[in-house]
Design a protein around this motif. Sequence first.
Motif, short mmCIF file in Angstrom:
data_model
loop_
_atom_site.label_atom_id
_atom_site.label_comp_id
_atom_site.label_asym_id
_atom_site.label_seq_id
_atom_site.Cartn_x
_atom_site.Cartn_y
_atom_site.Cartn_z
N MET A 31 15.50 10.80 -4.57
CA MET A 31 16.57 9.89 -4.99
C MET A 31 16.88 8.86 -3.91
N GLU A 32 16.70 9.25 -2.63
CA GLU A 32 16.89 8.27 -1.56
C GLU A 32 15.89 7.13 -1.70
N ALA A 33 14.65 7.47 -2.03
CA ALA A 33 13.63 6.46 -2.23
C ALA A 33 13.98 5.56 -3.41
N TRP A 34 14.46 6.15 -4.48
CA TRP A 34 14.82 5.35 -5.67
C TRP A 34 15.95 4.39 -5.38
N ARG A 35 16.92 4.84 -4.59
CA ARG A 35 18.09 3.99 -4.32
C ARG A 35 17.76 2.76 -3.47
N THR A 36 16.63 2.77 -2.81
CA THR A 36 16.24 1.59 -2.03
C THR A 36 15.85 0.42 -2.93
N GLY A 37 15.51 0.71 -4.18
CA GLY A 37 15.06 -0.33 -5.10
C GLY A 37 13.56 -0.59 -5.02
N ARG A 38 12.90 -0.08 -4.00
CA ARG A 38 11.47 -0.34 -3.84
C ARG A 38 10.65 0.40 -4.89
N ILE A 44 -5.70 -1.51 -7.95
CA ILE A 44 -4.23 -1.48 -7.92
C ILE A 44 -3.69 -0.09 -7.60
N PHE A 45 -4.38 0.95 -8.05
CA PHE A 45 -3.83 2.30 -7.91
C PHE A 45 -3.77 2.80 -6.46
N PRO A 46 -4.85 2.68 -5.67
CA PRO A 46 -4.72 3.11 -4.28
C PRO A 46 -3.72 2.29 -3.48
N MET A 47 -3.51 1.03 -3.88
CA MET A 47 -2.54 0.21 -3.16
C MET A 47 -1.13 0.76 -3.30
N PHE A 48 -0.76 1.12 -4.52
CA PHE A 48 0.60 1.65 -4.73
C PHE A 48 0.74 3.04 -4.15
N ALA A 49 -0.33 3.84 -4.20
CA ALA A 49 -0.26 5.17 -3.59
C ALA A 49 -0.05 5.06 -2.08
N ALA A 50 -0.79 4.14 -1.45
CA ALA A 50 -0.67 3.98 0.00
C ALA A 50 0.67 3.37 0.38
N LEU A 51 1.14 2.41 -0.41
CA LEU A 51 2.43 1.79 -0.12
C LEU A 51 3.56 2.82 -0.20
N THR A 52 3.47 3.72 -1.17
CA THR A 52 4.52 4.73 -1.30
C THR A 52 4.60 5.59 -0.05
N ALA A 53 3.46 6.02 0.46
CA ALA A 53 3.45 6.83 1.68
C ALA A 53 3.92 6.02 2.87
N ASP A 54 3.50 4.75 2.97
CA ASP A 54 3.90 3.91 4.10
C ASP A 54 5.41 3.65 4.09
N TYR A 55 5.97 3.45 2.92
CA TYR A 55 7.38 3.09 2.83
C TYR A 55 8.31 4.29 2.99
N PHE A 56 7.90 5.45 2.46
CA PHE A 56 8.82 6.58 2.41
C PHE A 56 8.34 7.81 3.16
N TYR A 59 5.50 9.13 -5.33
CA TYR A 59 4.46 8.41 -6.05
C TYR A 59 4.44 8.79 -7.52
N GLY A 60 4.85 10.02 -7.83
CA GLY A 60 4.96 10.41 -9.23
C GLY A 60 5.92 9.52 -9.99
N MET A 61 7.01 9.12 -9.35
CA MET A 61 7.94 8.20 -10.00
C MET A 61 7.29 6.85 -10.24
N VAL A 62 6.55 6.36 -9.26
CA VAL A 62 5.87 5.07 -9.41
C VAL A 62 4.80 5.16 -10.49
N TYR A 63 4.00 6.23 -10.44
CA TYR A 63 2.87 6.38 -11.35
C TYR A 63 3.31 6.61 -12.80
N SER A 64 4.55 7.04 -12.98
CA SER A 64 5.05 7.26 -14.34
C SER A 64 5.07 5.97 -15.16
#
Length: 204
Positions: A1-8, A115-127, A136-141
Amino acid sequence: MEAWRTGRVALMWFCLACTSGVNIFGIAFQVDIGEEAGFAAGIVATAMSLKAIVNGTGRGVIGWLSDLYGRKQCLLYVCAILGLAQFGIIWSAEIKNLPLFLLFSAISGFGGGAIFPMFAALTADYFGENNNATNYGMVYSSKLVSGLGAGMGSVVVGAWGYNGAFTLAGCISIFAGFMALFLRPPGRPRNKRVTPNPRPLGEG
């Protein structure tokens, strides 16, 4: 939820929904536009096979490039490449140029896979590594929505034809790239580049 509240997470969710939807639309209708252009069914099948091959290999290539030049920069290029490839498919079909059709099909496959590895990597880099699977499950949904790309695409094709539908798909991907410009790591200076953690917690 902390990750979600950032808006990213929500922004990444939207961008992935758009680009993944364009990818699914291309898979669903590229055969049809090729056959309408007069290309032989076997040739169109070859184009789809090439698209699938490049789709898979593109994931590894773009991951390597993002390690060198940054995740966000590569994501922006991928969104642009995927979008422009849709216009290339229209153009090559209109002029009935088979080599160009095969080329733009391959480029579209590269963008759709990258596109898929980019978002997976960004999620780990950001959070961070902790809770990365959940984040990443939230993003991938977003694939729940992008999966409608084929159904919605058939509605657009029926209303605007293949040219209108592929034009819309290209614009959606480019718009996703524009929205990705607003992605930045939470809690860090705006202009600071994020590099992968050389010692992730998972290796402890």
